[in-house]
Design an enzyme around this catalytic site. Sequence first.
Site, short mmCIF file in Angstrom:
data_model
loop_
_atom_site.label_atom_id
_atom_site.label_comp_id
_atom_site.label_asym_id
_atom_site.label_seq_id
_atom_site.Cartn_x
_atom_site.Cartn_y
_atom_site.Cartn_z
N CYS A 42 0.79 -1.23 0.00
CA CYS A 42 0.00 0.00 0.00
C CYS A 42 0.83 1.29 0.00
O CYS A 42 0.50 2.21 -0.76
CB CYS A 42 -1.02 -0.01 1.14
SG CYS A 42 -0.50 -0.79 2.66
N ARG A 78 8.34 -10.44 5.09
CA ARG A 78 8.07 -10.09 6.48
C ARG A 78 8.92 -10.98 7.38
O ARG A 78 8.99 -12.19 7.17
CB ARG A 78 6.59 -10.28 6.83
CG ARG A 78 5.67 -9.35 6.05
CD ARG A 78 4.20 -9.53 6.40
NE ARG A 78 3.37 -8.69 5.55
CZ ARG A 78 2.04 -8.65 5.59
NH1 ARG A 78 1.39 -9.43 6.43
NH2 ARG A 78 1.36 -7.85 4.78
N GLN A 122 1.13 -11.49 -2.66
CA GLN A 122 -0.26 -11.21 -2.27
C GLN A 122 -1.04 -10.68 -3.46
O GLN A 122 -0.51 -9.90 -4.26
CB GLN A 122 -0.27 -10.19 -1.14
CG GLN A 122 -1.60 -10.06 -0.42
CD GLN A 122 -1.46 -9.27 0.87
OE1 GLN A 122 -0.86 -8.21 0.89
NE2 GLN A 122 -1.99 -9.79 1.95
N ASP A 152 -2.86 -8.28 -4.20
CA ASP A 152 -3.19 -7.00 -3.60
C ASP A 152 -3.81 -6.05 -4.61
O ASP A 152 -3.52 -6.11 -5.81
CB ASP A 152 -1.90 -6.36 -3.06
CG ASP A 152 -2.07 -5.81 -1.67
OD1 ASP A 152 -3.22 -5.72 -1.22
OD2 ASP A 152 -1.06 -5.46 -1.05
N HIS A 161 -5.39 -1.69 -4.66
CA HIS A 161 -5.74 -0.47 -3.95
C HIS A 161 -6.52 0.43 -4.89
O HIS A 161 -6.14 0.62 -6.05
CB HIS A 161 -4.49 0.23 -3.42
CG HIS A 161 -3.76 -0.58 -2.40
ND1 HIS A 161 -2.72 -1.42 -2.72
CD2 HIS A 161 -3.98 -0.72 -1.07
CE1 HIS A 161 -2.31 -2.03 -1.62
NE2 HIS A 161 -3.05 -1.63 -0.61
N LYS A 216 -12.03 -2.72 8.67
CA LYS A 216 -11.98 -3.67 7.57
C LYS A 216 -13.10 -4.69 7.66
O LYS A 216 -13.65 -4.96 8.73
CB LYS A 216 -10.64 -4.40 7.55
CG LYS A 216 -10.31 -5.13 8.85
CD LYS A 216 -8.96 -5.82 8.79
CE LYS A 216 -8.65 -6.54 10.09
NZ LYS A 216 -7.47 -7.42 9.98
N HIS A 226 -8.19 -0.64 0.47
CA HIS A 226 -7.24 -1.74 0.36
C HIS A 226 -8.04 -3.03 0.16
O HIS A 226 -9.03 -3.26 0.86
CB HIS A 226 -6.42 -1.90 1.64
CG HIS A 226 -5.73 -0.66 2.12
ND1 HIS A 226 -4.37 -0.56 2.22
CD2 HIS A 226 -6.22 0.54 2.53
CE1 HIS A 226 -4.04 0.63 2.69
NE2 HIS A 226 -5.16 1.32 2.89
#
Length: 642
Positions: free
Chosen positions: A337, A366, A384, A386, A388, A467, A513
């Site tokens: 993000c 991570r 991921q 992902d 946005h 979320k 997100h």
Amino acid sequence: MHVTLPDATELQLDDGATGADAAAAIGAGLARAALAVKVDGRVRDLAAPLPDSAGLEVVTARSPEALELIRHDAAHVLATAVLELYPGVRISIGPPIQDGFYYDFEFPPGVTISEADFPRIEAKMAEHIKAAEPFVREDVPVGQALERFVRADQPYKVELIEDLIRNEGVETVSLYTNGPFTDLCRGPHAPTTKTIKAYKLQSVAGAYWRGDANRTMLTRVYGTAFLSKEDLETHLERLEQARARDHRKLGRELGLFEFSEVSPGMAFWLPRGTFLWNELVALTRHMNAERGYTEVKTPQLYDSQLWKTSGHWDKYRENMFITEAEDRQMALKPMNCPGHCHLYSMHPHSYRDLPIRFSEPGLLHRYEPSGTLHGLLRVRHFVQDDAHIFCRDDQIFDEVIGCIEQAFATYAIFGFDVKLELSTRPDERVGSDELWDRAEGILRDALESRELGFDVNEGDGAFYGPKIDFHLTDSLGRSWQLGTVQMDFNFPERFGLEYQGADNAAHRPAMIHRAILGSFERFIGLLIEHYAGEFPVWLAPVQGIVLPISDRHAEAAAATRDALHALGVRAEVDDRSESIGRRIRDAELQKIPYMLVVGDREIEEGSVAVRRHGEGDLGSELIEAFARRVTDERPIGYTGQR
């Protein structure tokens, strides 16, 4: 005094009455069944005095809270048994957990235990359970408690009490005694040890004291407990099924991936596993393209200032891989993000450009402690799915709905049941309460507008926004949290994101997100266990294995494979000199959906003798007909990797 029961009736009691008194006043049967009480929603001991005017509910074996209660009891009984069997052992903590309980021990030098010791420990536990030892609570001054545990040479309990004094300013602590054992414990507990009807110790693991690798490595003993032997047997059977489906075991057997200490927590994908991974990426790209997403690719390494702007440097730094380059502090990205925010900021945008939907199958790193790594389910390096979305205020609602609908459409392909959870503002967060009120209201309105049932998880939102989480139930009844839709007004503010409105003034976009599969690694681990390695035909790395009956049919088998490839079927040939029965058996073990036998008749007809994994013979089909059978099993509208 009086209390109010769940049906809103009031129950009159004598001053100082306990939960046990209340249960007895309602009825003798309830008094016998009572394990604890809920007072204004909080579970408490039956022996605890009740406050006046409280809401009261009696906890029995049928209550949702019962299992956690007796598993906590079982943890204390485990510690009782271990202290008796191994003099000199030091005890730390023993909480109930989702499927059972554990207790952490420091054994004397030279003493170790393994699963071979479990029958002996369980036998000692049985003695204390049969004795129906009451759980007796004492609230004692902290000085008295410290003296007691110092005298007993229990330094972990001493440290816990000292932390309570320092951090919470407590003057008293609660101790629970059952039989010869006394523990520092907040409670609650059932009335006696006899409530534990069925239990089993399950495994031994190492665990650092307080999760700190610089502290003592303790021995963690895991177990489970139930209110009936039947429930325990059902649970153990499900665990046996889970072991057979373990993605780490099946991943090796099916030739999907490997792990190596050369790169801990990071998978090495083999060809079949790489196909599986790429097929899922292709599916998400297909579904994103249908919904107007633009795929981008952002860097792996960023100056630390980016993470300070986003707030991750303060909130997430300990989970980041940090390095230096030319005297600049840099960090590998653990999420996409901030990079997407920076990318948005690199060009001016008009209100006509919005919504802008960035998607990225982004590689992330991570730092997870080595003790927490678990196959594909907990890794240090992952990708991921992902996305946005940057949009105007008048577009937010439709964009949130679009994310929810895409998530349901994706999960339907795999046959998952889905439950929703709305997670609200945490204590540690950024942004004003006004922005949080607005963000939470948008997500709630979106769910309610589609009449979607959901639970509320208070305080579990991200530090920048609330979320919606998607929880999937697999074939063994286990719940997995995968997708998420997060409403964020804070990142656009922190990054100074703008667009030019119809009024020619600068406006702040909103940000959403969105991830649906989550990490591809974790999702593949879930799929392996959900399907027990028997993937749907459209997803299977090898859809059909061609088996020539004898060596003289090998050339025709290769031609059949090539014809299937041309028709969009992933096929291989097994022309080893093993018997046809052995090769069929091996294909079954590899969980290949179709076995295609080729002999004289099939060569003459241009057909294959089709055998379905787990079902047996389906008869002969022309090659073209079989190819249609396979391609018809794809998700509607999806043609696979290109």
